[in-house]
Design an enzyme around this catalytic site. Structure first.
Site, PDB file in Angstrom:
ATOM      1  N   GLY A   1     -16.876 -14.461  -5.682  1.00  0.00           N
ATOM      2  CA  GLY A   1     -18.210 -14.360  -5.661  1.00  0.00           C
ATOM      3  C   GLY A   1     -19.094 -13.521  -6.619  1.00  0.00           C
TER       4      GLY A   1
ATOM      5  N   SER B   1     -16.581 -17.374 -12.555  1.00  0.00           N
ATOM      6  CA  SER B   1     -16.353 -18.929 -12.900  1.00  0.00           C
ATOM      7  C   SER B   1     -17.851 -19.086 -13.534  1.00  0.00           C
ATOM      8  CB  SER B   1     -16.328 -19.832 -11.698  1.00  0.00           C
ATOM      9  OG  SER B   1     -15.133 -19.531 -11.273  1.00  0.00           O
ATOM     10  N   THR B   2     -18.897 -18.846 -13.158  1.00  0.00           N
ATOM     11  CA  THR B   2     -20.247 -18.908 -13.736  1.00  0.00           C
ATOM     12  C   THR B   2     -20.361 -18.350 -15.073  1.00  0.00           C
ATOM     13  OG1 THR B   2     -21.378 -18.799 -11.486  1.00  0.00           O
ATOM     14  CG2 THR B   2     -22.651 -18.318 -13.393  1.00  0.00           C
TER      15      THR B   2
ATOM     16  N   ILE C   1      -9.256 -13.456 -10.001  1.00  0.00           N
ATOM     17  CA  ILE C   1     -10.034 -12.309  -9.401  1.00  0.00           C
ATOM     18  C   ILE C   1      -8.787 -11.072  -9.948  1.00  0.00           C
ATOM     19  CG2 ILE C   1      -9.681 -10.821  -7.209  1.00  0.00           C
ATOM     20  CD1 ILE C   1     -10.049 -13.336  -5.767  1.00  0.00           C
ATOM     21  N   SER C   2      -7.568 -11.409 -10.110  1.00  0.00           N
ATOM     22  CA  SER C   2      -6.480 -10.514 -10.761  1.00  0.00           C
ATOM     23  C   SER C   2      -6.803  -9.128 -10.431  1.00  0.00           C
ATOM     24  CB  SER C   2      -6.403 -10.336 -12.125  1.00  0.00           C
ATOM     25  OG  SER C   2      -7.881 -10.825 -12.814  1.00  0.00           O
TER      26      SER C   2
ATOM     27  N   GLY D   1      -5.787 -10.900   4.463  1.00  0.00           N
ATOM     28  CA  GLY D   1      -5.418 -10.425   3.070  1.00  0.00           C
ATOM     29  C   GLY D   1      -6.497 -10.746   2.102  1.00  0.00           C
TER      30      GLY D   1
HETATM   31  N1  LIG Z   1      -7.006 -14.138   0.510  1.00  0.00           N
HETATM   32  C1  LIG Z   1      -7.716 -14.393  -0.676  1.00  0.00           C
HETATM   33  N2  LIG Z   1      -7.944 -13.519  -1.432  1.00  0.00           N
HETATM   34  C2  LIG Z   1      -8.896 -13.885  -2.515  1.00  0.00           C
HETATM   35  N3  LIG Z   1      -9.172 -15.066  -2.852  1.00  0.00           N
HETATM   36  C3  LIG Z   1      -8.718 -15.948  -1.983  1.00  0.00           C
HETATM   37  C4  LIG Z   1      -8.026 -15.801  -0.838  1.00  0.00           C
HETATM   38  N4  LIG Z   1      -7.692 -17.000  -0.200  1.00  0.00           N
HETATM   39  C5  LIG Z   1      -8.338 -17.912  -0.988  1.00  0.00           C
HETATM   40  N5  LIG Z   1      -8.910 -17.433  -2.216  1.00  0.00           N
HETATM   41  C6  LIG Z   1      -9.600 -18.277  -3.005  1.00  0.00           C
HETATM   42  O1  LIG Z   1      -8.906 -18.286  -4.295  1.00  0.00           O
HETATM   43  C7  LIG Z   1      -9.583 -18.053  -5.278  1.00  0.00           C
HETATM   44  C8  LIG Z   1      -8.746 -16.576  -6.010  1.00  0.00           C
HETATM   45  O2  LIG Z   1      -7.729 -16.997  -6.684  1.00  0.00           O
HETATM   46  P1  LIG Z   1      -7.114 -16.398  -7.951  1.00  0.00           P
HETATM   47  O3  LIG Z   1      -6.102 -17.129  -8.467  1.00  0.00           O
HETATM   48  O4  LIG Z   1      -8.458 -16.031  -8.986  1.00  0.00           O
HETATM   49  O5  LIG Z   1      -6.715 -14.923  -7.250  1.00  0.00           O
HETATM   50  S1  LIG Z   1      -5.802 -13.915  -7.433  1.00  0.00           S
HETATM   51  O6  LIG Z   1      -6.092 -13.627  -8.925  1.00  0.00           O
HETATM   52  O7  LIG Z   1      -4.502 -14.125  -7.689  1.00  0.00           O
HETATM   53  O8  LIG Z   1      -6.071 -12.619  -6.744  1.00  0.00           O
HETATM   54  C9  LIG Z   1     -10.759 -17.438  -4.877  1.00  0.00           C
HETATM   55  O9  LIG Z   1     -11.673 -17.888  -5.687  1.00  0.00           O
HETATM   56  P2  LIG Z   1     -12.901 -17.181  -6.274  1.00  0.00           P
HETATM   57  O10 LIG Z   1     -13.979 -17.040  -5.225  1.00  0.00           O
HETATM   58  O11 LIG Z   1     -13.417 -18.282  -7.589  1.00  0.00           O
HETATM   59  O12 LIG Z   1     -12.637 -15.689  -7.007  1.00  0.00           O
HETATM   60  C10 LIG Z   1     -10.905 -17.801  -3.634  1.00  0.00           C
HETATM   61  O13 LIG Z   1     -11.860 -18.829  -3.336  1.00  0.00           O
HETATM   62  N1  LIG Z   2     -25.523 -13.827 -12.839  1.00  0.00           N
HETATM   63  C1  LIG Z   2     -25.653 -14.347 -11.501  1.00  0.00           C
HETATM   64  N2  LIG Z   2     -26.872 -14.352 -10.708  1.00  0.00           N
HETATM   65  C2  LIG Z   2     -27.118 -14.896  -9.800  1.00  0.00           C
HETATM   66  N3  LIG Z   2     -26.215 -15.623  -9.064  1.00  0.00           N
HETATM   67  C3  LIG Z   2     -25.093 -15.779  -9.570  1.00  0.00           C
HETATM   68  C4  LIG Z   2     -24.647 -15.237 -10.852  1.00  0.00           C
HETATM   69  N4  LIG Z   2     -23.303 -15.618 -11.193  1.00  0.00           N
HETATM   70  C5  LIG Z   2     -23.014 -16.116 -10.271  1.00  0.00           C
HETATM   71  N5  LIG Z   2     -24.061 -16.415  -9.361  1.00  0.00           N
HETATM   72  C6  LIG Z   2     -23.939 -17.342  -7.984  1.00  0.00           C
HETATM   73  O1  LIG Z   2     -22.927 -16.737  -7.307  1.00  0.00           O
HETATM   74  C7  LIG Z   2     -21.967 -17.668  -6.621  1.00  0.00           C
HETATM   75  C8  LIG Z   2     -20.470 -17.238  -6.854  1.00  0.00           C
HETATM   76  O2  LIG Z   2     -20.248 -17.219  -8.408  1.00  0.00           O
HETATM   77  P1  LIG Z   2     -19.097 -17.882  -9.026  1.00  0.00           P
HETATM   78  O3  LIG Z   2     -19.217 -18.024 -10.436  1.00  0.00           O
HETATM   79  O4  LIG Z   2     -18.393 -19.077  -8.380  1.00  0.00           O
HETATM   80  O5  LIG Z   2     -18.250 -16.553  -8.556  1.00  0.00           O
HETATM   81  P2  LIG Z   2     -16.566 -16.309  -8.758  1.00  0.00           P
HETATM   82  O6  LIG Z   2     -16.085 -17.206  -9.525  1.00  0.00           O
HETATM   83  O7  LIG Z   2     -16.228 -14.966  -9.207  1.00  0.00           O
HETATM   84  O8  LIG Z   2     -16.048 -16.537  -7.383  1.00  0.00           O
HETATM   85  C9  LIG Z   2     -22.369 -18.841  -6.798  1.00  0.00           C
HETATM   86  O9  LIG Z   2     -23.393 -19.331  -5.955  1.00  0.00           O
HETATM   87  C10 LIG Z   2     -23.109 -18.548  -8.258  1.00  0.00           C
HETATM   88  O10 LIG Z   2     -24.216 -19.487  -8.564  1.00  0.00           O
END
Ligand SMILES: Nc1ncnc2c1ncn2[C@@H]1O[C@H](COP(=O)(O)OS(=O)(=O)O)[C@@H](OP(=O)(O)O)[C@H]1O
Ligand SMILES: Nc1ncnc2c1ncn2[C@@H]1O[C@H](COP(=O)(O)OP(=O)(O)O)[C@@H](O)[C@H]1O
Length: 207
Positions: A40, A44-45, A110-111, A160
């Site tokens: 969040g 990705s954005t 996330i790494s 986790g």
């Molecule tokens: N336990 C847990 N912790 C963190 N995230 C979780 C978990 N379970 C599912 N997800 C979803 O998986 C996305 C993260 O995947 P990644 O490959 O980037 O994770 S990592 O780098 O291996 O930690 C992450 O996506 P992003 O929200 O885009 O970061 C989550 O949607």
């Molecule tokens: N710079 C920004 N300002 C406001 N909202 C944002 C911004 N970047 C992302 N968001 C919003 O935050 C949420 C999570 O963004 P996302 O790119 O999916 O994060 P992540 O890939 O790290 O999980 C989405 O709803 C996105 O529209």
């Protein structure tokens, strides 16, 4: 770590056309923009906005997004420490190939563990691993909760979860940091602009 045995009796095969030739063709330098941060935080954005901006400038990039790769290449991996390490290792190796192909490879995962990110950095030639830290507070990420995962993690329905009951280790020496200014998150286009400026100033947008 994989249970597959190490290969033996293997040799490196050199090919006549190399990275420099491909870079000349593309008029850019291959590199890896590695975006790390909480779920969040906007990884990705930023990746998508940056990809679009580079495309509009005639620069070839490719996005490796953690979520997407877990649908294919990494679908056998979960979120335990060793699974995340293997996830990052594989993506690091793939990113290295894209960079060698001359592309600007944008990896957004996330790494969470410093050691895994440093291993990826060590795979890349000097200065071509550009670490971008999404330094967005947990409260902001949690308030966004675009996928409803924080709610589930707080309710104990996901174990986790990074930032809740699994650690996130912030970078100590990243190249770029995205952070709030006066409590406000920069817009997606400002975040991408910060990365484009870095690429421009460091010569990656020309061969
Ligand atoms: N336990 C847990 N912790 C963190 N995230 C979780 C978990 N379970 C599912 N997800 C979803 O998986 C996305 C993260 O995947 P990644 O490959 O980037 O994770 S990592 O780098 O291996 O930690 C992450 O996506 P992003 O929200 O885009 O970061 C989550 O949607
Ligand atoms: N710079 C920004 N300002 C406001 N909202 C944002 C911004 N970047 C992302 N968001 C919003 O935050 C949420 C999570 O963004 P996302 O790119 O999916 O994060 P992540 O890939 O790290 O999980 C989405 O709803 C996105 O529209």
């Amino acid at each position: 770590m994989s249970s597959v045995k190490m290969s033996t009796n293997i040799f490196w095969q050199d090919c006549p056309i190399g990275k420099l030739d491909r870079q000349k063709l593309l008029n850019q330098k291959g590199c890896v923009v590695w975006i790390t941060g909480l779920s969040g935080s906007g990884k990705s954005t930023l990746a998508c906005t940056l990809g679009r901006e580079l495309h509009s400038r005639g620069k070839l990039s490719y996005i490796l997004d953690g979520d997407n790769l877990r649908h294919g290449l990494n679908k056998d991996l979960g979120f335990k420490v060793e699974d995340r390490a293997e996830n990052i290792r594989r993506v690091g190796e793939v990113a290295k190939l894209f960079s060698d192909a001359g592309l600007i490879c944008i990896a957004s995962l996330i790494s969470p563990y410093r050691r895994d990110r440093e291993s990826c950095r060590a795979l890349l030639p000097d200065a071509s691993f550009i670490e971008v830290f999404m330094n967005i507070p947990l409260e902001v990420c949690e308030a966004r909760d675009a996928k409803g995962l924080y709610k589930l993690a707080r309710a104990g329905k996901i174990k986790g979860f990074t930032g809740i009951d699994d650690p996130y280790e912030p970078p100590q020496n990243c190249e770029i940091q995205i952070e709030l200014k006066d409590g406000v998150c920069p817009s997606p286009s400002d975040m991408a602009g910060q990365v484009v400026s870095y690429l421009e100033e460091n010569g990656f947008l020309h061969e």
